[in-house]
Design an enzyme around this catalytic site. Structure first.
Site, PDB file in Angstrom:
ATOM      1  N   HIS A   1       0.801  -1.232   0.000  1.00 50.97           N
ATOM      2  CA  HIS A   1       0.000   0.000   0.000  1.00 50.97           C
ATOM      3  C   HIS A   1       0.831   1.277   0.000  1.00 50.97           C
ATOM      4  O   HIS A   1       0.291   2.369  -0.091  1.00 50.97           O
ATOM      5  CB  HIS A   1      -0.957   0.041   1.201  1.00 50.97           C
TER       6      HIS A   1
HETATM    7  C1  UD1 Z   1      -2.357   5.684   5.115  1.00 47.98           C
HETATM    8  C2  UD1 Z   1      -1.115   6.300   5.741  1.00 47.98           C
HETATM    9  C3  UD1 Z   1      -0.009   5.257   5.796  1.00 47.98           C
HETATM   10  C4  UD1 Z   1      -0.472   3.997   6.486  1.00 47.98           C
HETATM   11  C5  UD1 Z   1      -1.754   3.495   5.835  1.00 47.98           C
HETATM   12  C6  UD1 Z   1      -2.286   2.331   6.607  1.00 47.98           C
HETATM   13  C7  UD1 Z   1      -0.746   8.682   5.342  1.00 47.98           C
HETATM   14  C8  UD1 Z   1       0.013   9.680   4.541  1.00 47.98           C
HETATM   15  N1  UD1 Z   1      -0.629   7.411   4.933  1.00 47.98           N
HETATM   16  O1  UD1 Z   1      -2.029   5.332   3.795  1.00 47.98           O
HETATM   17  O2  UD1 Z   1       1.092   5.788   6.513  1.00 47.98           O
HETATM   18  O3  UD1 Z   1       0.538   3.034   6.377  1.00 47.98           O
HETATM   19  O4  UD1 Z   1      -2.731   4.537   5.851  1.00 47.98           O
HETATM   20  O5  UD1 Z   1      -3.138   1.541   5.829  1.00 47.98           O
HETATM   21  O6  UD1 Z   1      -1.422   9.046   6.265  1.00 47.98           O
HETATM   22  N2  UD1 Z   1      -9.179   4.400   0.443  1.00 47.98           N
HETATM   23  C9  UD1 Z   1     -10.399   3.813   0.332  1.00 47.98           C
HETATM   24  N3  UD1 Z   1     -11.078   3.506   1.470  1.00 47.98           N
HETATM   25  C10 UD1 Z   1     -10.601   3.752   2.709  1.00 47.98           C
HETATM   26  C11 UD1 Z   1      -9.349   4.370   2.814  1.00 47.98           C
HETATM   27  C12 UD1 Z   1      -8.642   4.691   1.676  1.00 47.98           C
HETATM   28  O7  UD1 Z   1     -10.880   3.561  -0.782  1.00 47.98           O
HETATM   29  O8  UD1 Z   1     -11.273   3.435   3.716  1.00 47.98           O
HETATM   30  C13 UD1 Z   1      -8.412   4.694  -0.804  1.00 47.98           C
HETATM   31  C14 UD1 Z   1      -8.720   6.057  -1.406  1.00 47.98           C
HETATM   32  O9  UD1 Z   1      -8.641   5.929  -2.781  1.00 47.98           O
HETATM   33  C15 UD1 Z   1      -7.558   6.890  -0.894  1.00 47.98           C
HETATM   34  C16 UD1 Z   1      -6.425   5.904  -0.865  1.00 47.98           C
HETATM   35  O10 UD1 Z   1      -7.021   4.674  -0.492  1.00 47.98           O
HETATM   36  O11 UD1 Z   1      -7.284   8.002  -1.712  1.00 47.98           O
HETATM   37  C17 UD1 Z   1      -5.322   6.250   0.109  1.00 47.98           C
HETATM   38  O12 UD1 Z   1      -5.844   6.416   1.435  1.00 47.98           O
HETATM   39  P1  UD1 Z   1      -5.037   7.316   2.485  1.00 47.98           P
HETATM   40  O13 UD1 Z   1      -5.643   7.211   3.819  1.00 47.98           O
HETATM   41  O14 UD1 Z   1      -4.828   8.689   1.927  1.00 47.98           O
HETATM   42  O15 UD1 Z   1      -3.594   6.666   2.506  1.00 47.98           O
HETATM   43  P2  UD1 Z   1      -3.170   5.161   2.720  1.00 47.98           P
HETATM   44  O16 UD1 Z   1      -2.479   4.705   1.495  1.00 47.98           O
HETATM   45  O17 UD1 Z   1      -4.303   4.366   3.234  1.00 47.98           O
HETATM   46  N1  UDP Z   2      -3.985  -5.664   8.594  1.00 48.61           N
HETATM   47  C1  UDP Z   2      -5.283  -6.136   8.671  1.00 48.61           C
HETATM   48  N2  UDP Z   2      -5.896  -6.557   7.519  1.00 48.61           N
HETATM   49  C2  UDP Z   2      -5.284  -6.538   6.305  1.00 48.61           C
HETATM   50  C3  UDP Z   2      -3.947  -6.059   6.245  1.00 48.61           C
HETATM   51  C4  UDP Z   2      -3.332  -5.614   7.399  1.00 48.61           C
HETATM   52  O1  UDP Z   2      -5.864  -6.175   9.753  1.00 48.61           O
HETATM   53  O2  UDP Z   2      -5.894  -6.927   5.307  1.00 48.61           O
HETATM   54  C5  UDP Z   2      -3.339  -5.178   9.825  1.00 48.61           C
HETATM   55  C6  UDP Z   2      -2.021  -5.830  10.148  1.00 48.61           C
HETATM   56  O3  UDP Z   2      -2.210  -6.974  10.967  1.00 48.61           O
HETATM   57  C7  UDP Z   2      -1.252  -4.743  10.886  1.00 48.61           C
HETATM   58  C8  UDP Z   2      -1.837  -3.466  10.315  1.00 48.61           C
HETATM   59  O4  UDP Z   2      -3.023  -3.827   9.626  1.00 48.61           O
HETATM   60  O5  UDP Z   2      -1.526  -4.769  12.271  1.00 48.61           O
HETATM   61  C9  UDP Z   2      -0.864  -2.822   9.381  1.00 48.61           C
HETATM   62  O6  UDP Z   2      -1.478  -1.750   8.778  1.00 48.61           O
HETATM   63  P1  UDP Z   2      -1.039  -1.193   7.360  1.00 48.61           P
HETATM   64  O7  UDP Z   2      -0.232  -2.202   6.650  1.00 48.61           O
HETATM   65  O8  UDP Z   2      -2.259  -0.686   6.708  1.00 48.61           O
HETATM   66  O9  UDP Z   2      -0.183   0.103   7.738  1.00 48.61           O
HETATM   67  P2  UDP Z   2       1.307   0.342   8.261  1.00 48.61           P
HETATM   68  O10 UDP Z   2       1.585  -0.563   9.387  1.00 48.61           O
HETATM   69  O11 UDP Z   2       2.219   0.150   7.091  1.00 48.61           O
HETATM   70  O12 UDP Z   2       1.276   1.776   8.657  1.00 48.61           O
END
Ligand code: UD1
Ligand code: UDP
Length: 387
Positions: free
Chosen positions: A232
């Site tokens: 991601h």
């Molecule tokens: C965010 C965090 C990242 C973290 C990740 C955990 C920032 C800059 N990034 O990244 O550090 O590791 O969360 O998962 O804060 N979207 C959906 N549904 C949702 C959420 C997101 O469709 O419920 C899609 C949207 O298209 C959105 C994209 O995912 O634009 C990115 O979501 P966003 O929260 O901006 O960043 P993450 O990549 O999730």
């Molecule tokens: N996780 C989850 N379901 C998924 C993928 C990840 O519950 O399908 C959990 C995972 O066990 C971990 C956390 O999400 O605890 C990690 O989050 P993510 O990878 O979104 O973000 P990051 O840790 O890189 O910020």
């Protein structure tokens, strides 16, 4: 003590579980959800399954550009903090929700605690690295998960590090005696190594998952006979070359089965770049929607190897002693690499496939993520020092 905890993204719900529970034993917590993540499988499922209390506020920012999303959070969180007047604001990790909460607290002169402080990838092109650095430098309490995080903060000029970053004794009434605690906002911020809150959570829910999750049966998987992947990071999802290389590797795993729970950001990018069908057509790859924590822990524990760019997943692989292949050039969780359980391979498809084939850790691990009592330590320190 009245604590305002700010969460918004998937890993923050998980980190908040034990701390929220601990706060509510003797203190009051106001839980603020920024709404950064909002899909059922990215948000509600964690509240339902992990017994996290319903947020007192959901600011509902949703998805937007970095600037707009953070700005909307700032306005929304400020309104809540002004109304609630907490004694302290607590933020987790490194997302935009973290930074927004930190800025609001700092500007309103309210003590700020950062859980998972001090981590650095030394790559400021990552939005998370910017969030981490800025949050740490306006925090009053920097709760570090590892000695490496302590060292990083020392190198940035933090001096008020307790006990060389080590908790002295569980039996001691106050291992951080009150007179030595900082006068918050005006003193030197307190830096301490309390261990990793995700270790507490993973160990506890890893056992729960064994009884409650039926994901292995549902997907027809045998233990240690499949690979698990998550992607991601912006550097992988928004860079078509990197994403194509990863897809190329996933589609060429020969005899391996790969389970790939897809983050919504990644699904969108795969779709936009015409790569989703390659994965769907591959007989090795099983694409599923992102799953809840219990199912995911179960998939992690019993995987043969994990391929990921997630911070939390790298750690959980280490906790469960599953070899981890990290699809990045750098990691904040250097201990997992130093101990030989994690290998940084970047995104070249040949290098990824080579690691899938031949990367096997040698077995030993240090206890670098604490003792599983991080939440108690954090709340104890706050309870003793926040006026
Ligand atoms: C965010 C965090 C990242 C973290 C990740 C955990 C920032 C800059 N990034 O990244 O550090 O590791 O969360 O998962 O804060 N979207 C959906 N549904 C949702 C959420 C997101 O469709 O419920 C899609 C949207 O298209 C959105 C994209 O995912 O634009 C990115 O979501 P966003 O929260 O901006 O960043 P993450 O990549 O999730
Ligand atoms: N996780 C989850 N379901 C998924 C993928 C990840 O519950 O399908 C959990 C995972 O066990 C971990 C956390 O999400 O605890 C990690 O989050 P993510 O990878 O979104 O973000 P990051 O840790 O890189 O910020």
């Amino acid at each position: 003590m009245k604590v305002a905890s700010i969460v918004g993204a998937r890993p923050q719900f998980i980190k908040a579980v034990p701390i929220s529970k601990e706060i509510r034993k003797n203190h009051r917590e106001i839980l603020i959800h920024t709404g950064q993540h909002y899909d059922e499988e990215m948000s509600a499922i964690f509240f339902e399954q992990l017994g996290i209390p319903e947020p007192d506020y959901n600011i509902g920012v949703g998805s937007a550009s970095q600037g707009k999303q953070t700005a909307d959070m700032l306005a929304g969180i400020e309104e809540v903090i002004l109304a609630e007047k907490p004694d302290i604001v607590l933020v987790y990790g490194d997302t935009n929700s973290t930074l927004a909460g930190a800025l609001v607290a700092a500007k309103l002169n309210i003590p700020l605690a950062h859980v998972e402080a001090g981590l650095r990838s030394f790559d400021k092109s990552m939005p998370e690295e910017v969030n981490r650095i800025l949050t740490d430098h306006v925090s009053d309490y920097l709760f570090c998960p590892t000695q490496t995080a302590i060292d990083n903060l020392r190198n940035e000029g933090f001096t008020n590090v307790f006990n060389e970053g080590k908790f002295v004794s569980e039996s001691c009434d106050s291992p951080f005696p009150t007179p030595h605690l900082p006068a918050v906002r005006h003193g030197s911020p307190l830096v301490c190594n309390v261990g990793d809150v995700m270790f507490d959570t993973a160990i506890y829910f890893g056992k729960v998952a064994e009884n409650k999750s039926d994901i292995l049966d549902k997907l027809g998987l045998n233990k240690k006979e499949y690979l698990l992947a998550t992607i991601h990071r912006a550097s992988n999802t928004d860079n078509i070359d990197n994403l194509s290389q990863i897809v190329e590797a996933f589609c060429n795993l020969n005899n391996e089965t790969l389970i790939f729970p897809v983050h919504p950001r990644t699904r969108k990018s795969l779709d936009d770049n015409g790569l989703l069908s390659n994965l769907n057509d591959s007989k090795n790859v099983k694409l599923i929607d992102a799953v809840g924590y219990l199912d995911f822990l179960m998939l992690e524990k019993h995987a043969k190897k994990i391929l990921t760019d997630s911070g939390g997943v790298q750690k959980e692989a280490y906790f469960f002693k599953v070899p981890c292949i990290t699809l990045r050039e750098a990691t904040e969780w250097v201990e997992t690499v130093e101990d030989g359980w994690n290998i940084l391979v970047g995104t070249n498809h040949k290098v990824i496939l080579e690691a899938v084939e031949s990367f096997w850790p040698d077995g030993s691990q240090r206890q670098v993520f604490g003792d599983g009592h991080t939440a108690e330590k954090i709340v104890k320190i706050l309870g003793e020092s926040v006026i």
